[in-house]
Write a protein that holds these residues in place. Sequence first.
Motif, PDB file in Angstrom:
ATOM      1  N   GLN A   1      38.612   8.341 115.276  1.00 11.34           N
ATOM      2  CA  GLN A   1      39.598   7.802 114.349  1.00 11.34           C
ATOM      3  C   GLN A   1      40.453   8.932 113.764  1.00 11.34           C
ATOM      4  O   GLN A   1      41.672   8.824 113.700  1.00 11.34           O
ATOM      5  CB  GLN A   1      38.909   7.023 113.239  1.00 11.34           C
ATOM      6  CG  GLN A   1      39.868   6.509 112.199  1.00 11.34           C
ATOM      7  CD  GLN A   1      39.156   5.875 111.004  1.00 11.34           C
ATOM      8  OE1 GLN A   1      37.974   5.593 111.043  1.00 11.34           O
ATOM      9  NE2 GLN A   1      39.896   5.659 109.957  1.00 11.34           N
ATOM     10  N   MET A   2      39.796  10.011 113.337  1.00  9.26           N
ATOM     11  CA  MET A   2      40.547  11.108 112.729  1.00  9.26           C
ATOM     12  C   MET A   2      41.467  11.798 113.737  1.00  9.26           C
ATOM     13  O   MET A   2      42.556  12.234 113.373  1.00  9.26           O
ATOM     14  CB  MET A   2      39.585  12.128 112.092  1.00  9.26           C
ATOM     15  CG  MET A   2      38.932  11.620 110.821  1.00  9.26           C
ATOM     16  SD  MET A   2      37.825  12.835 110.062  1.00  9.26           S
ATOM     17  CE  MET A   2      39.001  14.086 109.536  1.00  9.26           C
ATOM     18  N   ILE A   3      41.042  11.875 114.985  1.00 12.52           N
ATOM     19  CA  ILE A   3      41.879  12.496 116.012  1.00 12.52           C
ATOM     20  C   ILE A   3      43.160  11.699 116.183  1.00 12.52           C
ATOM     21  O   ILE A   3      44.259  12.259 116.224  1.00 12.52           O
ATOM     22  CB  ILE A   3      41.115  12.622 117.347  1.00 12.52           C
ATOM     23  CG1 ILE A   3      39.955  13.602 117.192  1.00 12.52           C
ATOM     24  CG2 ILE A   3      42.041  13.046 118.477  1.00 12.52           C
ATOM     25  CD1 ILE A   3      38.991  13.621 118.351  1.00 12.52           C
ATOM     26  N   GLN A   4      43.032  10.383 116.256  1.00 12.93           N
ATOM     27  CA  GLN A   4      44.207   9.525 116.392  1.00 12.93           C
ATOM     28  C   GLN A   4      45.099   9.654 115.154  1.00 12.93           C
ATOM     29  O   GLN A   4      46.321   9.758 115.279  1.00 12.93           O
ATOM     30  CB  GLN A   4      43.787   8.073 116.588  1.00 12.93           C
ATOM     31  CG  GLN A   4      44.963   7.141 116.793  1.00 12.93           C
ATOM     32  CD  GLN A   4      44.527   5.697 117.011  1.00 12.93           C
ATOM     33  OE1 GLN A   4      43.345   5.416 117.207  1.00 12.93           O
ATOM     34  NE2 GLN A   4      45.476   4.794 116.982  1.00 12.93           N
ATOM     35  N   GLU A   5      44.508   9.670 113.972  1.00 14.35           N
ATOM     36  CA  GLU A   5      45.295   9.827 112.741  1.00 14.35           C
ATOM     37  C   GLU A   5      46.023  11.164 112.727  1.00 14.35           C
ATOM     38  O   GLU A   5      47.187  11.238 112.315  1.00 14.35           O
ATOM     39  CB  GLU A   5      44.376   9.721 111.517  1.00 14.35           C
ATOM     40  CG  GLU A   5      43.833   8.346 111.273  1.00 14.35           C
ATOM     41  CD  GLU A   5      42.753   8.317 110.207  1.00 14.35           C
ATOM     42  OE1 GLU A   5      42.308   7.205 109.881  1.00 14.35           O
ATOM     43  OE2 GLU A   5      42.357   9.385 109.699  1.00 14.35           O
ATOM     44  N   ASP A   6      45.353  12.226 113.186  1.00  9.88           N
ATOM     45  CA  ASP A   6      45.990  13.544 113.249  1.00  9.88           C
ATOM     46  C   ASP A   6      47.194  13.539 114.184  1.00  9.88           C
ATOM     47  O   ASP A   6      48.249  14.106 113.859  1.00  9.88           O
ATOM     48  CB  ASP A   6      44.992  14.606 113.720  1.00  9.88           C
ATOM     49  CG  ASP A   6      44.034  15.043 112.628  1.00  9.88           C
ATOM     50  OD1 ASP A   6      44.311  14.782 111.444  1.00  9.88           O
ATOM     51  OD2 ASP A   6      43.001  15.650 112.978  1.00  9.88           O
ATOM     52  N   GLU A   7      47.038  12.900 115.336  1.00 14.82           N
ATOM     53  CA  GLU A   7      48.141  12.847 116.300  1.00 14.82           C
ATOM     54  C   GLU A   7      49.325  12.060 115.739  1.00 14.82           C
ATOM     55  O   GLU A   7      50.479  12.490 115.855  1.00 14.82           O
ATOM     56  CB  GLU A   7      47.659  12.230 117.615  1.00 14.82           C
ATOM     57  CG  GLU A   7      46.716  13.125 118.378  1.00 14.82           C
ATOM     58  CD  GLU A   7      46.045  12.441 119.552  1.00 14.82           C
ATOM     59  OE1 GLU A   7      46.213  11.215 119.738  1.00 14.82           O
ATOM     60  OE2 GLU A   7      45.343  13.147 120.314  1.00 14.82           O
ATOM     61  N   GLU A   8      49.047  10.921 115.118  1.00 19.50           N
ATOM     62  CA  GLU A   8      50.114  10.111 114.532  1.00 19.50           C
ATOM     63  C   GLU A   8      50.796  10.845 113.386  1.00 19.50           C
ATOM     64  O   GLU A   8      52.019  10.823 113.253  1.00 19.50           O
ATOM     65  CB  GLU A   8      49.549   8.772 114.037  1.00 19.50           C
ATOM     66  CG  GLU A   8      49.103   7.854 115.156  1.00 19.50           C
ATOM     67  CD  GLU A   8      48.272   6.670 114.662  1.00 19.50           C
ATOM     68  OE1 GLU A   8      48.015   6.571 113.433  1.00 19.50           O
ATOM     69  OE2 GLU A   8      47.875   5.842 115.509  1.00 19.50           O
ATOM     70  N   HIS A   9      49.998  11.510 112.585  1.00 20.17           N
ATOM     71  CA  HIS A   9      50.546  12.266 111.452  1.00 20.17           C
ATOM     72  C   HIS A   9      51.438  13.411 111.949  1.00 20.17           C
ATOM     73  O   HIS A   9      52.519  13.631 111.416  1.00 20.17           O
ATOM     74  CB  HIS A   9      49.403  12.820 110.593  1.00 20.17           C
ATOM     75  CG  HIS A   9      49.858  13.629 109.436  1.00 20.17           C
ATOM     76  ND1 HIS A   9      50.366  13.071 108.282  1.00 20.17           N
ATOM     77  CD2 HIS A   9      49.903  14.970 109.240  1.00 20.17           C
ATOM     78  CE1 HIS A   9      50.690  14.009 107.443  1.00 20.17           C
ATOM     79  NE2 HIS A   9      50.428  15.181 107.988  1.00 20.17           N
TER      80      HIS A   9
END
Length: 188
Positions: A1-9
């Motif tokens: 989840q955090m990896i996806q959030e980092d990429e989107e951010h």
Amino acid sequence: QMIQEDEEHAARRKKGKPFDQLTKKEQIAELIFQLRDQPGHQFMQPGWCDIFMTFAGGKDTPAHRLVYIGYDAVPQLVEVLDDKRFSRAVGFHRNFYFSHEVLRVGECAQTILERIAGVSFDKPRFAKDSNDLKGKDLVRAEVKVWYAEIQKKGEKAFLMEATERGDDLSSDMAERLVKKYQIGRAHV
């Protein structure tokens, strides 16, 4: 989840304004997001991981910058007290056996709030009806009452009252009062 959030951010930040052109509220939100990369260091065993102590000794981490912003960051920090996302700060009981625990963003937020206030929010002190509360509910209630007092009275008056009370916080509040407002003992 955090990896996806980092990429989107990262994609949003790439298209967005540079940090110094963001509003203060946006800067605070960005720094809170960056707490997931907040380092920390533990000096003693047993002890705790201090997010304000880093291996490199830098004072420009997201935590340091949020403390520098001060009271304006409080409402947004309160909002993330329950954030379970990981930071990069790791504490332990002893480093020679598995007792390691990664600090969460919410824990970092509480530490930052306590540094801004100069007060621990882990026990009932400000909120009159907080004796039955525990954990983050207690912290949230205590921070909200403390922050409301600061806004109502102003920092200087709050510190003077806290100093005059003569309780376990008084010496720390007096030190803050003298340091920030250069008020001598005769004025307190």
